[in-house]
Design a protein around this motif. Structure first.
Motif, mmCIF file in Angstrom:
data_model
loop_
_atom_site.group_PDB
_atom_site.id
_atom_site.type_symbol
_atom_site.label_atom_id
_atom_site.label_comp_id
_atom_site.label_asym_id
_atom_site.label_seq_id
_atom_site.Cartn_x
_atom_site.Cartn_y
_atom_site.Cartn_z
ATOM 1 N N VAL A 1 22.124 4.365 6.003
ATOM 2 C CA VAL A 1 21.811 4.973 4.704
ATOM 3 C C VAL A 1 23.097 5.222 3.921
ATOM 4 O O VAL A 1 23.194 4.929 2.717
ATOM 5 C CB VAL A 1 21.023 6.289 4.882
ATOM 6 N N MET A 2 24.101 5.753 4.623
ATOM 7 C CA MET A 2 25.390 6.005 3.976
ATOM 8 C C MET A 2 26.000 4.707 3.452
ATOM 9 O O MET A 2 26.480 4.634 2.316
ATOM 10 C CB MET A 2 26.353 6.678 4.960
ATOM 11 N N GLY A 3 25.957 3.670 4.264
ATOM 12 C CA GLY A 3 26.521 2.396 3.856
ATOM 13 C C GLY A 3 25.809 1.809 2.653
ATOM 14 O O GLY A 3 26.452 1.343 1.705
ATOM 15 N N ALA A 4 24.486 1.856 2.652
ATOM 16 C CA ALA A 4 23.717 1.309 1.536
ATOM 17 C C ALA A 4 23.932 2.123 0.266
ATOM 18 O O ALA A 4 24.050 1.571 -0.840
ATOM 19 C CB ALA A 4 22.226 1.281 1.900
ATOM 20 N N THR A 5 23.998 3.452 0.413
ATOM 21 C CA THR A 5 24.187 4.333 -0.741
ATOM 22 C C THR A 5 25.552 4.130 -1.380
ATOM 23 O O THR A 5 25.674 3.985 -2.600
ATOM 24 C CB THR A 5 24.021 5.805 -0.320
ATOM 25 N N ARG A 6 26.589 4.106 -0.563
ATOM 26 C CA ARG A 6 27.939 3.973 -1.101
ATOM 27 C C ARG A 6 28.186 2.579 -1.673
ATOM 28 O O ARG A 6 28.905 2.424 -2.667
ATOM 29 C CB ARG A 6 28.961 4.309 -0.015
ATOM 30 N N ALA A 7 27.550 1.566 -1.072
ATOM 31 C CA ALA A 7 27.681 0.208 -1.613
ATOM 32 C C ALA A 7 27.069 0.112 -3.005
ATOM 33 O O ALA A 7 27.615 -0.549 -3.898
ATOM 34 C CB ALA A 7 27.019 -0.789 -0.671
ATOM 35 N N ALA A 8 25.923 0.776 -3.200
ATOM 36 C CA ALA A 8 25.231 0.711 -4.490
ATOM 37 C C ALA A 8 25.792 1.700 -5.502
ATOM 38 O O ALA A 8 25.777 1.444 -6.706
ATOM 39 C CB ALA A 8 23.740 0.980 -4.292
ATOM 40 N N GLY A 9 26.287 2.847 -5.014
ATOM 41 C CA GLY A 9 26.665 3.930 -5.913
ATOM 42 C C GLY A 9 28.084 3.901 -6.409
ATOM 43 O O GLY A 9 28.385 4.402 -7.493
ATOM 44 N N PHE A 10 29.013 3.331 -5.649
ATOM 45 C CA PHE A 10 30.418 3.282 -6.033
ATOM 46 C C PHE A 10 30.755 1.967 -6.707
ATOM 47 O O PHE A 10 30.263 0.905 -6.319
ATOM 48 C CB PHE A 10 31.328 3.446 -4.814
ATOM 49 N N GLY A 11 31.643 2.018 -7.700
ATOM 50 C CA GLY A 11 32.124 0.817 -8.364
ATOM 51 C C GLY A 11 33.290 0.189 -7.613
ATOM 52 O O GLY A 11 33.792 0.742 -6.623
ATOM 53 N N ASP A 12 33.756 -0.946 -8.112
ATOM 54 C CA ASP A 12 34.781 -1.719 -7.417
ATOM 55 C C ASP A 12 36.088 -0.943 -7.236
ATOM 56 O O ASP A 12 36.725 -1.016 -6.179
ATOM 57 C CB ASP A 12 35.065 -3.022 -8.168
ATOM 58 N N GLU A 13 36.538 -0.213 -8.297
ATOM 59 C CA GLU A 13 37.820 0.477 -8.195
ATOM 60 C C GLU A 13 37.760 1.607 -7.178
ATOM 61 O O GLU A 13 38.705 1.825 -6.408
ATOM 62 C CB GLU A 13 38.247 1.012 -9.563
ATOM 63 N N VAL A 14 36.632 2.326 -7.130
ATOM 64 C CA VAL A 14 36.474 3.399 -6.149
ATOM 65 C C VAL A 14 36.471 2.816 -4.741
ATOM 66 O O VAL A 14 37.137 3.332 -3.829
ATOM 67 C CB VAL A 14 35.185 4.203 -6.424
ATOM 68 N N LYS A 15 35.745 1.736 -4.537
ATOM 69 C CA LYS A 15 35.727 1.096 -3.216
ATOM 70 C C LYS A 15 37.122 0.625 -2.817
ATOM 71 O O LYS A 15 37.539 0.771 -1.658
ATOM 72 C CB LYS A 15 34.754 -0.086 -3.225
ATOM 73 N N ARG A 16 37.854 0.072 -3.788
ATOM 74 C CA ARG A 16 39.210 -0.427 -3.502
ATOM 75 C C ARG A 16 40.092 0.712 -2.999
ATOM 76 O O ARG A 16 40.828 0.575 -2.021
ATOM 77 C CB ARG A 16 39.804 -1.047 -4.774
ATOM 78 N N ARG A 17 40.005 1.863 -3.655
ATOM 79 C CA ARG A 17 40.884 2.974 -3.276
ATOM 80 C C ARG A 17 40.431 3.638 -1.977
ATOM 81 O O ARG A 17 41.270 4.113 -1.204
ATOM 82 C CB ARG A 17 40.967 3.977 -4.432
ATOM 83 N N ILE A 18 39.144 3.693 -1.738
ATOM 84 C CA ILE A 18 38.665 4.230 -0.459
ATOM 85 C C ILE A 18 39.159 3.369 0.696
ATOM 86 O O ILE A 18 39.643 3.876 1.714
ATOM 87 C CB ILE A 18 37.126 4.333 -0.455
ATOM 88 N N ILE A 19 39.049 2.055 0.534
ATOM 89 C CA ILE A 19 39.498 1.133 1.600
ATOM 90 C C ILE A 19 41.000 1.280 1.832
ATOM 91 O O ILE A 19 41.472 1.371 2.972
ATOM 92 C CB ILE A 19 39.119 -0.318 1.240
ATOM 93 N N LEU A 20 41.770 1.317 0.745
ATOM 94 C CA LEU A 20 43.219 1.450 0.853
ATOM 95 C C LEU A 20 43.594 2.769 1.530
ATOM 96 O O LEU A 20 44.444 2.811 2.436
ATOM 97 C CB LEU A 20 43.852 1.373 -0.537
#
Length: 526
Positions: A354-373
């Motif tokens: 659920v967390m994975g599906a929610t964060r994949a749909a809810g966060f944009g590319d720049e937010v995902k980039r910074r979380i991964i970094l």
């Protein structure tokens, strides 16, 4: 009837004077701004939500208190009845707080941020919530999940970021004042490219309670305005100790307004930061910066050059510390407790999926980039090499500031290396986007206060240039003292406020204030 086109162009201090003198009512002022929002925000997109009913109700309350006179009227704050906009990263009761993200779309906070409580206590009508890069991650307000904000000087250009909505609202005369947050320049850089004043207070000088955290050791709420005095007035409202914020300074707030009203630079040493101008800075930016130095010198200041050799590492260190803290702070957005929830299409249904599906749909590319970094930088085996090393660089930057302030009372630089770039120009080049913060990031790394004010228009494109002033920690009043002088000198040279030279956004702006019953059609989110 009051001409609303003139009313919305007054500074907050001038509006406060007219309200106190009974020359205009708060309802008239607030309605004038709501009408302006209705007229031009379809082009600018500074607001994500417009707070029509509540703003007019607060305005009417202020007018009633003033009309009744007596002790209650005498106790009204100087800014009572002056409207304000709030960046949509700062929680507010009765309005949605989205942080510019789909993951918080439509979310309503059960409590007010401390700064919002203080605005309400001062009886300042809140016009609404302004657009931003998602979770404040960006330098252009193009990373908002609800579409970009446009620069009022040129609608094809960015208004800066992450707080482009607040800066654009003030620059487009949709609000006289606004609140922003500054993690690496998100108040000052938008101020530079929109011709407005933006201030990052000393870290801990304004409570962060109720500001959705990106990087807790860097974030700071501050004022956005048209004049240095206006910023001082707002800073005085929101500043001071807050026991709910563990990083809040216990110091009593200085009289910032007096500093802005009695500015004087005679005998002061103003340090040019060797590493924050010259190569890599647009020619028009350099020209306006050099002119500002000459004006300060003519006013009696001594100009000295200082070197901060570790500033060249600030950008790299910041983009390790900030994503690391952001990845930790954003872990709370898990689809379980609040905000968006997306269920995976196939079994099994687990919290992790659920967390994975929610964060994949809810966060944009720049937010995902910074979380991964950030997650990578904090991971076992890499912590010391990346996050630990970045914190050591941070200490070196703090020492550079200490050495510089031993030689100068305040430091000065361009706020941003260029004027506003075109929308989309750097959207697919994150590294080029990050370079816009090269001059503003050091202040956040060291916790010192910074102020950006309009320095004029660049020769090449006729767009605003920002001048940045930096002072030692806890010396915010010094910024207002010097900033007010430089602002006055520059306006004398231009023949008036820079924003008066901005192109009009509408040929049919409303000319008269309408009645309180004529509620703006922008009463909800958009």
């Amino acid at each position: 009837m009051t001409n609303s086109n003139e009313l919305i162009r007054l500074s907050a201090a001038a509006l406060a004077g007219k309200l106190a003198a009974g020359e205009v009512t708060s309802v008239e002022v607030t309605q004038a701004y709501l009408d302006r929002i209705a007229a031009v925000d379809g082009k600018v997109h500074a607001f994500l939500h417009v707070n029509t009913d509540e703003a007019l109700a607060v305005a009417a309350e202020v007018d009633a208190i003033r009309a009744a006179g007596g002790a209650a009227a005498a106790e009204l704050h100087e800014l009572a009845g002056v409207p304000i906009a709030v960046k949509d990263l700062i929680v507010t009761v009765g309005q949605p707080t989205t942080a510019g993200s789909k993951i918080l779309e439509g979310w309503h906070s059960p409590y007010d941020a401390t700064v919002v409580e203080r605005l309400r206590a001062a009886k300042m009508p809140i016009l609404g919530k302004t657009n931003l890069d998602e979770f404040a991650m960006g330098s252009s307000t193009e990373h908002s999940a609800y579409g970009p904000t446009h620069n009022p000087w040129d609608l094809d250009r960015i208004p800066g970021g992450s707080g482009g909505g607040s800066a654009a609202a003030v620059a487009a005369f949709e609000a006289p004042l606004a609140l922003g947050t500054d993690t690496g320049g998100s108040i000052r850089q938008p101020g530079a490219v929109t011709g407005t004043v933006g201030v990052k207070p000393t870290y801990g000088g304004v409570s962060r309670y109720g500001a959705i955290a990106m990087a807790s050791s860097l974030d700071q709420i501050g004022p956005v305005s048209r004049t240095v005095l206006d910023s001082a007035l707002l800073h005085q409202v929101i500043g001071g100790h807050d026991p709910r914020d563990s990083t809040s300074l216990p110091d009593p707030l200085e009289d910032l307004v007096a500093a802005a009203r009695t500015g004087n630079v005679e005998g002061m040493k103003i340090g040019i930061i060797k590493e924050l101008h010259g190569e890599g800075y647009q020619r028009g930016v350099e020209n306006r910066f050099n002119e500002s130095l000459e004006l300060l010198k003519a006013a009696g200041a001594e100009i000295v050059e200082v070197s901060c050799p570790n500033f060249k590492y600030a950008l790299g260190a910041y983009y390790l510390i900030m994503p690391s803290e952001a990845s930790s702070n954003l872990a709370k957005f898990d689809g379980v407790r609040f905000g968006l929830r997306v269920l995976p299409k196939d079994a099994p249904l687990t919290i992790e999926r659920v967390m994975g599906a929610t964060r994949a749909a809810g966060f944009g590319d720049e937010v995902k980039r910074r979380i991964i970094l950030g997650t990578y930088a904090l991971s076992a085996g890499y912590y010391d090499a990346y996050y630990g090393s970045a914190q050591k660089v941070r200490t070196l930057i703090q020492r550079d500031f200490e050495a510089a302030f031993a030689q100068a009372d305040v430091l000065i630089s361009p706020t941003a290396p260029t004027t506003a770039f075109k929308l989309g120009e750097k959207l697919n080049d994150p590294l080029a986007m990050y370079l816009n913060d090269v001059a503003t990031i050091p202040a956040n790394m060291a916790g010192v206060p910074g102020l950006s004010l309009p320095g004029g228009l660049a020769d090449e494109d006729g767009l605003p240039v920002g001048i940045q002033l930096l002072a030692p920690a806890r010396q915010d009043a010094r910024l207002y003292r010097v900033g007010a002088v430089l602002e006055s000198l520059l306006e004398a040279q231009w023949g008036g406020p820079l924003l008066d030279k901005a192109p009009s956004l509408t040929e049919s702006a409303p000319t008269d204030v309408v009645s309180t019953e004529a509620v703006s059609s922008h009463g909800g989110s958009h």
